[in-house]
Design a protein around this motif. Structure first.
Motif, short mmCIF file in Angstrom:
data_model
loop_
_atom_site.label_atom_id
_atom_site.label_comp_id
_atom_site.label_asym_id
_atom_site.label_seq_id
_atom_site.Cartn_x
_atom_site.Cartn_y
_atom_site.Cartn_z
N ASP A 191 -13.27 -1.10 6.32
CA ASP A 191 -12.29 -2.17 6.14
C ASP A 191 -11.03 -1.92 6.95
N ASN A 192 -10.54 -0.67 6.96
CA ASN A 192 -9.34 -0.36 7.74
C ASN A 192 -9.21 1.14 7.92
N LEU A 193 -8.39 1.50 8.89
CA LEU A 193 -8.06 2.89 9.17
C LEU A 193 -6.59 2.92 9.52
N LYS A 194 -5.86 3.82 8.86
CA LYS A 194 -4.43 3.96 9.14
C LYS A 194 -4.15 5.43 9.42
N VAL A 195 -3.50 5.67 10.55
CA VAL A 195 -3.12 7.03 10.94
C VAL A 195 -1.63 7.02 11.23
N PHE A 196 -0.88 7.91 10.57
CA PHE A 196 0.56 8.01 10.78
C PHE A 196 0.88 9.44 11.19
N THR A 197 1.73 9.60 12.21
CA THR A 197 2.18 10.93 12.64
C THR A 197 3.69 10.90 12.83
N THR A 198 4.30 12.07 12.70
CA THR A 198 5.74 12.18 12.88
C THR A 198 6.10 13.60 13.31
N LYS A 199 7.23 13.73 13.97
CA LYS A 199 7.76 15.05 14.31
C LYS A 199 8.95 15.38 13.41
N SER A 200 9.35 14.44 12.57
CA SER A 200 10.47 14.62 11.66
C SER A 200 10.02 15.41 10.43
N ALA A 201 10.69 16.53 10.16
CA ALA A 201 10.34 17.35 8.99
C ALA A 201 10.57 16.58 7.69
N ARG A 202 11.62 15.77 7.65
CA ARG A 202 11.92 14.99 6.45
C ARG A 202 10.81 13.98 6.18
N VAL A 203 10.41 13.24 7.20
CA VAL A 203 9.36 12.23 7.04
C VAL A 203 8.02 12.90 6.74
N GLU A 204 7.77 14.04 7.38
CA GLU A 204 6.53 14.77 7.13
C GLU A 204 6.43 15.16 5.66
N GLU B 211 7.88 13.67 3.15
CA GLU B 211 7.69 12.42 2.40
C GLU B 211 6.24 11.94 2.51
N MET B 212 5.67 12.03 3.71
CA MET B 212 4.26 11.64 3.89
C MET B 212 3.34 12.51 3.04
N LYS B 213 3.60 13.81 3.06
CA LYS B 213 2.77 14.74 2.31
C LYS B 213 2.84 14.44 0.81
N GLY C 265 0.84 -1.18 0.00
CA GLY C 265 0.00 0.00 0.00
C GLY C 265 0.88 1.24 0.00
N ALA C 266 0.33 2.36 -0.44
CA ALA C 266 1.10 3.58 -0.59
C ALA C 266 1.75 4.03 0.72
N PHE C 267 1.11 3.74 1.86
CA PHE C 267 1.59 4.25 3.13
C PHE C 267 2.26 3.19 4.00
N ASP C 268 2.30 1.96 3.54
CA ASP C 268 2.89 0.88 4.34
C ASP C 268 4.36 1.11 4.66
N LYS C 269 5.05 1.89 3.83
CA LYS C 269 6.47 2.15 4.07
C LYS C 269 6.70 2.94 5.36
N GLN D 176 8.59 2.57 11.09
CA GLN D 176 9.73 3.48 11.14
C GLN D 176 9.86 4.04 12.55
N ASP D 177 11.10 4.20 13.00
CA ASP D 177 11.34 4.68 14.37
C ASP D 177 10.76 6.07 14.63
N ASP D 178 10.79 6.96 13.63
CA ASP D 178 10.33 8.33 13.84
C ASP D 178 8.88 8.54 13.40
N VAL D 179 8.12 7.43 13.27
CA VAL D 179 6.71 7.50 12.88
C VAL D 179 5.86 6.74 13.89
#
Length: 119
Positions: free
Chosen positions: A68-81, A83-85, A21-25, A29-32
């Motif tokens: 079917d499912n709900l996925k919520v991902f949060t991060t404080k890392s600007a780099r990961v943020e 990438e998520m966006k 899935g698009a967000f499975d990556k 992750q440690d910072d997510v």
């Protein structure tokens, strides 16, 4: 050269089969931080006994049953943020999603999008 082209065609055909899935990556992750709720949990939640006179709550549980499912991902890392966006923007463009809800809070915009199924 023919073998290389055939190998590329095979890989391109096989990639949708094995694609995550698009967000499975982001999961694991440690910072997510992630919260993932699967169909089984929604099924269990929908079986909670509700007072028959509480129509609003009954509608809520009927809606939960269809998820079917709900996925919520949060991060404080600007780099990961970033990438998520970028991942979310690509996914929204290609996945035929509908906006369910939008919240603006302290200069942050949160959109909740859904992909409606046949049901």
């Amino acid at each position: 050269m023919k073998k290389v082209v055939l190998a590329l065609v095979f890989l391109l055909m096989a990639s949708p089969i094995f694609a995550q899935g698009a967000f499975d990556k982001f999961d694991g992750q440690d910072d997510v931080k992630s919260v993932i709720v699967n169909k089984k949990m929604f099924d269990m939640m929908s079986k909670v006994k509700v007072d028959a006179s509480d129509k609003e709550m009954q509608q809520y549980f009927n809606l939960i049953k269809k998820l079917d499912n709900l996925k919520v991902f949060t991060t404080k890392s600007a780099r990961v943020e970033a990438e998520m966006k970028a991942t979310a923007e690509r996914y929204v463009k290609t996945a035929n999603l509908e906006e369910l809800m939008r919240v603006n809070d302290s200069g942050r915009s949160i959109k909740i999008l859904v992909k409606s199924g046949a049901k």
